[in-house]
Design an enzyme around this catalytic site. Structure first.
Site, mmCIF file in Angstrom:
data_model
loop_
_atom_site.group_PDB
_atom_site.id
_atom_site.type_symbol
_atom_site.label_atom_id
_atom_site.label_comp_id
_atom_site.label_asym_id
_atom_site.label_seq_id
_atom_site.Cartn_x
_atom_site.Cartn_y
_atom_site.Cartn_z
ATOM 1 N N GLY A 139 51.918 37.389 44.142
ATOM 2 C CA GLY A 139 53.116 38.139 43.766
ATOM 3 C C GLY A 139 53.225 38.287 42.263
ATOM 4 N N LEU B 179 53.756 41.050 40.762
ATOM 5 C CA LEU B 179 52.717 42.087 40.656
ATOM 6 C C LEU B 179 52.848 42.888 39.364
ATOM 7 C CD1 LEU B 179 52.764 43.363 44.348
ATOM 8 C CD2 LEU B 179 51.394 41.529 43.344
ATOM 9 N N HIS C 121 47.334 44.183 39.429
ATOM 10 C CA HIS C 121 47.353 44.156 40.904
ATOM 11 C C HIS C 121 47.316 45.580 41.468
ATOM 12 C CE1 HIS C 121 49.457 40.216 40.071
ATOM 13 N NE2 HIS C 121 48.528 39.843 40.914
ATOM 14 N N LYS D 268 39.317 39.401 36.272
ATOM 15 C CA LYS D 268 39.930 38.509 35.285
ATOM 16 C C LYS D 268 39.749 37.045 35.684
ATOM 17 C CE LYS D 268 44.068 36.941 33.367
ATOM 18 N NZ LYS D 268 44.344 36.013 34.457
ATOM 19 N N GLN E 98 37.005 32.284 39.900
ATOM 20 C CA GLN E 98 37.531 32.404 41.268
ATOM 21 C C GLN E 98 36.647 33.343 42.088
ATOM 22 O OE1 GLN E 98 41.809 32.723 42.434
ATOM 23 N NE2 GLN E 98 41.443 34.901 42.416
ATOM 24 N N VAL F 28 42.424 44.685 33.943
ATOM 25 C CA VAL F 28 43.290 45.689 33.305
ATOM 26 C C VAL F 28 43.917 45.026 32.074
ATOM 27 C CG1 VAL F 28 45.308 47.190 33.592
ATOM 28 C CG2 VAL F 28 43.758 46.780 35.527
ATOM 29 N N SER G 21 48.370 39.488 33.191
ATOM 30 C CA SER G 21 48.484 38.265 33.988
ATOM 31 C C SER G 21 49.950 38.055 34.301
ATOM 32 C CB SER G 21 47.958 37.076 33.166
ATOM 33 O OG SER G 21 48.446 35.861 33.707
ATOM 34 N N SER G 22 50.230 37.529 35.492
ATOM 35 C CA SER G 22 51.632 37.243 35.833
ATOM 36 C C SER G 22 52.212 36.238 34.840
ATOM 37 C CB SER G 22 51.717 36.677 37.248
ATOM 38 O OG SER G 22 51.119 37.587 38.140
#
Ligand code: PAF
Length: 288
Positions: free
Chosen positions: A38, A40, A44, A157, A161, A184, A193-194
């Site tokens: 989330g 976003l 995303h 990014k 992972q 991005v 990044s969130s």
């Protein structure tokens, strides 16, 4: 607005119906999953746009996975913006959002089984965040088993992972394709990044040293790994608000640090604490 599905049973029913309907209409039945936590942002949205090109049945999962946060990490502080996320997904035409509770994903009575990342899971982000990648792989494995997508979409990014998810799928013979979408960036170069929402204006400005350092390394990569590292250090170390955790050049196939005389494609990874926020970034390099 997308249909928000909270339980695994509900999701499986909906997926079955949607697949049947699409097959009856002679349409595309390829299922694509975009796993997210989330909060976003445009990064995303790039994943979601790519997902929509890859298949018609797109599921976005929104789940802040407690298993991938260590003690004292930012689980409580991690931004949760479900209403805004749903609006953004509606604008992209996403039909389904899987947003389970932690209890739904990890019922208290059972659920002790974990996926354990290989040795690369204890390096870089894994060294700073012990257990993080085991928790991440466990939830990704569960999401893949729940949604059974043809393809899952991840952002470049989070390069480590991506490497570990690809390794897990290969090692456990899971037939899901992984699509990796480029990072991005803001106009300043800062990777979206969130966690950027935790930065104050001065920290945000300082954080641009990470992408600037990586870009400078790319330019100097023709002189070899040491020159590339020096170029990145020169910009990153000059920022008093940026506390560097690691800056490393890894082999794209093994994700292990390269030998000093290595030439060829590589990836430079960086992590730093800016204020109280941990940020990561990476770029590809061609070392000559
Ligand atoms: O990258 C993320 O947002 C998370 O690690 C993921 C893949 C959704 C698993 O929780």
């Amino acid at each position: 607005m997308p249909e928000v599905i909270g339980t695994i049973d509900e999701l499986r029913n909906r997926l079955g119906e949607t697949r049947d309907k699409a097959a009856m209409l002679g349409g595309d039945t390829r299922v694509v999953l975009v796993p997210t936590m989330g909060a976003l942002h445009a990064g995303h949205m790039a994943l979601i746009r790519r997902a929509r090109q890859l298949g018609d049945i797109v599921f976005v999962s929104i789940f802040v996975n407690p298993l991938q946060f260590g003690v004292g990490e930012d689980l409580d502080r991690y931004p949760r913006t479900l209403e805004a996320d749903l609006q953004a997904l509606a604008a992209e035409g996403v039909p389904f959002v899987f947003a389970p509770t932690a209890r739904e994903m990890y019922p208290a009575s059972t659920n002790d089984t974990r996926v354990v990342a290989g040795p690369v899971g204890s390096l870089y982000e894994g060294a700073a965040r012990p257990g993080h990648f085991d928790g991440m792989l466990t939830v990704v494995a569960k999401l893949l088993n729940i949604v059974t997508p043809d393809t899952a979409v991840f952002g470049q990014k989070d390069a480590q992972q991506v490497f570990l998810v690809q390794s897990m799928l290969a090692d456990l013979n899971v037939r899901v394709a992984v699509e990796v979408v480029p990072t991005v960036r803001e106009a300043s170069g800062l990777a979206l990044s969130s966690r950027n929402s935790n930065l104050d204006p001065a920290e945000r400005e300082a954080a641009t040293a990470l992408s600037a350092g990586l870009t400078s390394a790319q330019l100097d990569a023709a002189q070899g790994a040491a020159a590339a590292l020096d170029a990145a250090h020169a910009l990153i170390d000059a920022q008093p608000l940026v506390k560097l955790d690691y800056l490393v050049v890894v082999h794209p196939q093994t994700f292990l640090p390269i030998e000093s005389d290595y030439r060829g494609p590589a990836r430079m990874l960086v992590a730093a604490i800016v204020g109280t926020t941990r940020l990561i970034d990476n770029v590809s390099l061609t070392l000559a």
